[in-house]
Enzyme design. Structure first.
Site, mmCIF file in Angstrom:
data_model
loop_
_atom_site.group_PDB
_atom_site.id
_atom_site.type_symbol
_atom_site.label_atom_id
_atom_site.label_comp_id
_atom_site.label_asym_id
_atom_site.label_seq_id
_atom_site.Cartn_x
_atom_site.Cartn_y
_atom_site.Cartn_z
ATOM 1 N N SER A 192 11.157 28.040 -38.511
ATOM 2 C CA SER A 192 11.304 28.427 -37.503
ATOM 3 C C SER A 192 11.285 30.244 -37.512
ATOM 4 O O SER A 192 12.933 30.557 -38.211
ATOM 5 C CB SER A 192 12.053 28.367 -36.572
ATOM 6 O OG SER A 192 12.370 29.488 -35.103
ATOM 7 N N LYS A 246 15.657 25.001 -37.898
ATOM 8 C CA LYS A 246 14.170 24.224 -37.866
ATOM 9 C C LYS A 246 13.875 23.606 -38.838
ATOM 10 O O LYS A 246 14.011 24.673 -39.978
ATOM 11 C CB LYS A 246 13.562 24.580 -37.217
ATOM 12 C CG LYS A 246 13.487 25.219 -35.425
ATOM 13 C CD LYS A 246 13.698 23.839 -34.801
ATOM 14 C CE LYS A 246 13.266 23.223 -34.618
ATOM 15 N NZ LYS A 246 11.815 23.993 -33.495
ATOM 16 N N GLU A 306 1.088 17.849 -37.633
ATOM 17 C CA GLU A 306 0.949 18.520 -36.244
ATOM 18 C C GLU A 306 -0.674 19.187 -36.944
ATOM 19 O O GLU A 306 -1.563 18.430 -35.755
ATOM 20 C CB GLU A 306 2.097 19.511 -35.484
ATOM 21 C CG GLU A 306 2.556 19.313 -35.514
ATOM 22 C CD GLU A 306 3.754 19.777 -34.823
ATOM 23 O OE1 GLU A 306 3.685 20.939 -34.394
ATOM 24 O OE2 GLU A 306 5.271 19.372 -34.507
ATOM 25 N N HIS A 344 5.160 1.040 -23.650
ATOM 26 C CA HIS A 344 5.356 2.145 -22.610
ATOM 27 C C HIS A 344 6.712 3.354 -23.377
ATOM 28 O O HIS A 344 6.526 3.693 -21.848
ATOM 29 C CB HIS A 344 6.077 2.162 -20.971
ATOM 30 C CG HIS A 344 5.392 0.506 -20.750
ATOM 31 N ND1 HIS A 344 4.411 0.798 -20.189
ATOM 32 C CD2 HIS A 344 5.129 -0.735 -20.949
ATOM 33 C CE1 HIS A 344 3.731 -0.339 -19.689
ATOM 34 N NE2 HIS A 344 4.284 -2.054 -20.243
#
Ligand code: ARG
Length: 478
Positions: free
Chosen positions: A311, A317, A324, A189
């Site tokens: 970024s 970043k 992704e 979970h």
């Protein structure tokens, strides 16, 4: 008053792309319309032609190499049954060899007005050899030709994919062995649950690939059967020697029943897509884990800086875009079997042009999955793991079950031990013992990587890629 020609120009070429004049389109149409294999005395409406040919001229380039191989085998067989003389066959072989070289050096094109790769190859041979070129279509149809091309293409791509899967598998197993003693939290979970390890995490994805390999093997076997000779889907009155072309092309066997051979169009692609989707499922889950574990809030793994992206506004970043993109591509690949099913599902037996559209989805999928596999392997080989995660007290509670089991081993009934540890945790008096002792098969202390390796290589080695590769090489020579 507009002339008939003007009317045709404006009607069928309402928009002329890339600055090409209507005049040019019209002339092309006039000069090339005779190039249709099937054209007799009816002029085909060019808009209808454009619509029905669709993206074939581009996509079929991927099949060109295999179209030549199929033709080499077919012509050798035609000679054996007396439909080509020895001399004719030799001339055709040389012509096909020239086309093969053009394909391999990237100079082969499907000309304006030519519908597809099958027509282009026949056109080139006919230009070069005259009537001899016109003979090679005896006993076959573009329906079985495209079937053969697709099978040979898929077989080749599946070989590459199996090899790429093995490379990733090896990288995962190496990382699993290297980090088998490094613990990390396990979640249910997405709540901290029980101790896990990097050995387990990497090793899990390796085992997942072993199951995927089973699908790839099934896909390979199913596609390694020869449909050539089924012609339009009902065979031929020529005494074709299908056993011969099966051997020449290095297929395991033929698709015997000619109606079934044609029914394999779509079915074969859908089943191969299931295998690709299975691999994609493993990659997309791994990519998700990697993105999540790489985030500062987890900090379990670190991608090498050269594998991250920046970024435009936040100077700090280092984003895991690579995982992704992989996740998105692999999630899309998992829809592929359904996309194909939606095209072929409701067709009766026999050929339909609907099947052509499957190529638009199917052919590019191989490059996608191969790219994802290569990226995944590159990064898995370089990913760094955090050996200190468990020094953070937020993970202390995950040792609760270890303590319950210790008490139960000493004789306390499991439920009582469970309650005691629960109350200790509530009271803030629980001190975890971080030395875990998991010994059973597949657990932290006994990863069974050797067994998993045996499983994987057993499936992989059962596929005989050399037979197919050698047959293709021999065909080009003989
Ligand atoms: N481009 C066609 C396809 O992919 C080739 C076969 C054409 N056959 C026909 N009967 N029109 O299906």
């Amino acid at each position: 008053m507009t002339s008939g020609r003007q009317a045709l120009e404006t009607k069928v070429f309402p928009v002329c792309a890339e600055g090409i004049s209507r005049e040019h389109h019209y002339c092309n149409y006039i000069t090339t319309m005779a190039k249709k294999l099937w054209e007799k005395n009816i002029d085909v409406n060019p808009e209808i032609e454009r619509f029905t040919v669709g993206r074939d001229k581009k996509l079929d380039l991927m099949l060109a190499r295999y179209d030549v191989l199929g033709s080499l085998a077919h012509c050798k067989m035609l000679e054996s049954i007396g439909l080509l003389t020895k001399e004719e066959r030799e001339l055709v072989r040389q012509g096909l060899w020239g086309i093969y070289s053009a394909v391999m050096t990237g100079t082969f094109i499907i000309e304006d007005g030519v519908e597809d790769v099958h027509s282009q190859v026949e056109l080139m041979l006919t230009r070069k050899l005259g009537d001899i070129g016109k003979k090679i279509h005896s006993g076959r149809s573009r329906n079985d030709q495209v079937l053969v091309d697709l099978k040979l293409f898929t077989r080749h791509e599946l070989q590459d994919i199996c090899e790429a899967v093995i490379a990733l598998f090896d990288a995962l197993q190496q990382q699993s062995e290297k980090h088998k003693d490094v613990l990390m939290p396990g979640y249910t979970h997405l709540q901290v649950a029980m101790p896990s390890s990097f050995g387990l995490w990497f090793g899990a994805y390796a085992e997942s690939l072993a199951d995927d390999m089973l699908f790839l093997q099934a896909a390979y076997r199913m596609c390694n059967r020869n449909p050539l000779g089924s012609a339009a889907g009902y065979g031929s009155s020529f005494p074709l020697n299908r056993t011969m072309t099966t051997e020449l092309l290095g297929f395991d066997s033929m698709n015997y029943n000619v109606v079934y051979a044609q029914m394999g169009r779509g079915k074969s692609e859908r089943n191969v897509a299931f295998a690709l989707a299975s691999v994609a499922g493993t990659l997309s889950k791994m990519a998700f884990d990697a993105c999540m574990f790489n985030s500062q809030n987890f900090g379990f793994v670190k991608l090498p800086a050269e594998c991250t992206t920046g970024s435009s506004i936040m100077p700090h970043k280092k984003n895991p875009d690579v995982f992704e993109i992989m996740r998105a591509k692999c999630n899309r690949l998992q829809a592929l079997p359904m996309d194909i099913a939606m095209i072929m599902n409701n067709l009766p037996s026999g050929y339909f042009r609907d099947l052509q559209i499957i190529k638009e989805l199917f052919l590019p999928a191989f490059a996608d999955i191969k790219e994802c596999l290569a990226m995944a392997t590159y990064i898995i080989e370089r990913i760094e793991v955090n050996k200190e995660i468990l020094n953070d007290s937020r993970y202390d509670a995950m040792f609760s079950v270890e303590e319950v089991n210790r008490l139960a081993t000493e004789g306390m009934p499991f439920r009582d031990a469970y309650k005691k540890v629960g109350l200790d945790i509530e009271a803030g008096t629980f001190t975890p013992d971080k030395n875990v002792h998991h010994t059973h098969e597949g657990s932290i202390g006994n990863l069974c990587n050797e067994e998993i390796k045996k499983l994987m290589y057993g499936i992989y080695n059962a596929m005989d890629f050399d037979k197919a590769r050698n047959a293709e090489k021999a065909l080009l020579k003989a």
